[in-house]
Design a protein around this motif. Structure first.
Motif, PDB file in Angstrom:
ATOM      1  N   SER A   4       7.534  26.162  13.521  1.00  0.00           N
ATOM      2  CA  SER A   4       7.893  26.797  12.248  1.00  0.00           C
ATOM      3  C   SER A   4       7.809  25.818  11.087  1.00  0.00           C
ATOM      4  CB  SER A   4       9.327  27.365  12.332  1.00  0.00           C
ATOM      5  OG  SER A   4       9.453  28.293  13.384  1.00  0.00           O
ATOM      6  N   ARG A  53      10.412  25.992  18.044  1.00  0.00           N
ATOM      7  CA  ARG A  53      11.081  25.868  16.741  1.00  0.00           C
ATOM      8  C   ARG A  53      10.304  24.928  15.830  1.00  0.00           C
ATOM      9  NH1 ARG A  53      13.750  28.299  12.802  1.00  0.00           N
ATOM     10  NH2 ARG A  53      15.275  26.941  11.766  1.00  0.00           N
ATOM     11  N   LYS A 100      11.991  25.146  23.875  1.00  0.00           N
ATOM     12  CA  LYS A 100      12.714  25.614  22.691  1.00  0.00           C
ATOM     13  C   LYS A 100      12.377  24.758  21.483  1.00  0.00           C
ATOM     14  CE  LYS A 100      17.419  25.787  20.794  1.00  0.00           C
ATOM     15  NZ  LYS A 100      18.883  25.648  21.074  1.00  0.00           N
ATOM     16  N   ASP A 116      22.616  26.995  18.048  1.00  0.00           N
ATOM     17  CA  ASP A 116      21.624  27.987  18.463  1.00  0.00           C
ATOM     18  C   ASP A 116      20.258  27.723  17.834  1.00  0.00           C
ATOM     19  OD1 ASP A 116      23.436  29.416  20.029  1.00  0.00           O
ATOM     20  OD2 ASP A 116      24.134  30.590  18.313  1.00  0.00           O
ATOM     21  N   THR A 117      20.256  27.176  16.628  1.00  0.00           N
ATOM     22  CA  THR A 117      19.006  26.971  15.889  1.00  0.00           C
ATOM     23  C   THR A 117      18.915  25.529  15.416  1.00  0.00           C
ATOM     24  OG1 THR A 117      19.079  29.264  15.115  1.00  0.00           O
ATOM     25  CG2 THR A 117      17.593  27.771  13.959  1.00  0.00           C
ATOM     26  N   TRP A 118      17.778  24.907  15.676  1.00  0.00           N
ATOM     27  CA  TRP A 118      17.559  23.526  15.257  1.00  0.00           C
ATOM     28  C   TRP A 118      16.643  23.469  14.044  1.00  0.00           C
ATOM     29  CZ3 TRP A 118      16.161  21.228  20.749  1.00  0.00           C
ATOM     30  CH2 TRP A 118      17.327  21.195  21.527  1.00  0.00           C
ATOM     31  N   TYR A 119      16.910  22.472  13.197  1.00  0.00           N
ATOM     32  CA  TYR A 119      16.037  22.168  12.072  1.00  0.00           C
ATOM     33  C   TYR A 119      15.390  20.808  12.343  1.00  0.00           C
ATOM     34  CZ  TYR A 119      18.109  26.210   9.843  1.00  0.00           C
ATOM     35  OH  TYR A 119      18.496  27.493   9.568  1.00  0.00           O
TER      36      TYR A 119
END
Length: 290
Positions: free
Chosen positions: A183, A180, A176, A148-151
């Protein structure tokens, strides 16, 4: 060196006393115990000490490793450089090394690096997307789509596997990715990752002969490369933009831009990259004057 020895070396190199470094973070005698390897502070204290020393955690690990990059970091750099230069022979060797390291460490990043190397080698055979190339990156695609969340690691992986997607998928997931990525704009890697996303998107659109979208992404890639002073990336982006313009019958000075940048690649002896763009030009029936 161990943790305490490294803290002490950096502190003394920066002419700080134990009192100056420890004040407001932990007791001076606790810092003394840290430097003598008799006490390990909590992680929040560790990062407070590094912040006062004005050193990043990655730089700390570099110093602790006697000014040598850690194996994974060096391997990542080698893969990035070889892929950027389309050096298939080096990528084949790196793929073998990655397979061995994955077997020895079970670290999934080496598995991903191996797949990326194999996919780029496959792409370099004809400067085109093939079923075999898409097959290699399919496990990476699944890894990313299950999250759900990428770094930063995942964002860079996404940039590398864009070619396994169609244009609609790539544009959708890129929204997306860019949201992201924003950030992480305070990180140096942000600049390269952002630019490479635009560059790779433009290449993908060229592959699918969506020249209007390719031109748009390539223009943004050129502007981003200029902003961040990424010379090599600027060359590749300008070539993609010029190819798209020619295919859209918006020639202007596109042939001159291609000629100039191809000469630069030749002068810099980026032979594999020069061959890649030569194949790309032939693929799109773009003939350059001798």
């Amino acid at each position: 060196m161990n943790f305490g020895e490294t803290i002490k070396q950096i502190r003394t190199d920066k002419n700080l006393t134990q009192t100056q470094l420890s004040e407001g973070i932990l007791a001076r005698n606790h810092l003394s115990q840290v430097e003598n390897s008799n006490y390990f502070p909590s992680y929040d204290r560790v990062f407070m000490l590094l912040d006062r020393l004005n050193i990043t955690f990655e730089e700390f690990l570099f110093v602790q490793n006697n000014l040598q990059p850690h194996d994974k970091q060096q391997f990542r750099v080698n893969v990035y450089e070889s892929a950027s230069l389309n050096d298939s022979e080096q990528l084949k060797l790196l793929s073998l090394d990655a397979d061995r390291l994955y077997k020895d460490t079970a670290n999934i990043c080496y598995y991903h690096y191996s797949l990326v190397c194999k996919a780029v080698v496959e792409y370099n055979k004809g400067s085109s997307i093939t079923k075999e190339m898409i097959h290699y990156v399919e496990p990476i695609k699944k890894y990313l789509m299950d999250m759900d969340t990428w770094y930063i690691y995942e964002l860079k992986l996404f940039s590398n596997i864009i070619f396994s997607l169609n244009v609609e998928e790539a544009v959708f997931f890129s929204r997306k990715a860019f949201k992201r990525l924003h950030s992480f704009r305070c990180f140096m890697e942000y600049q390269h990752t952002e630019q490479h996303l635009y560059l790779n998107l433009s290449t993908l659109c060229l592959e699918h002969e969506d020249f209007t979208t390719a031109k748009s992404f390539a223009k943004t890639a050129v502007d981003t490369a200029k902003n961040y002073r990424l010379i090599y990336e600027k060359i590749c982006s300008e070539l993609n933009h010029a190819i798209a313009c020619i295919k859209l019958d918006e020639d202007k000075n596109s042939y001159e831009i291609i000629k100039k940048n191809m000469l630069i690649l030749e002068y810099l002896e980026f032979d594999s990259l020069h061959e890649h763009f030569s194949n790309f030009l032939r693929k799109f029936d773009i003939v350059m004057d001798a």
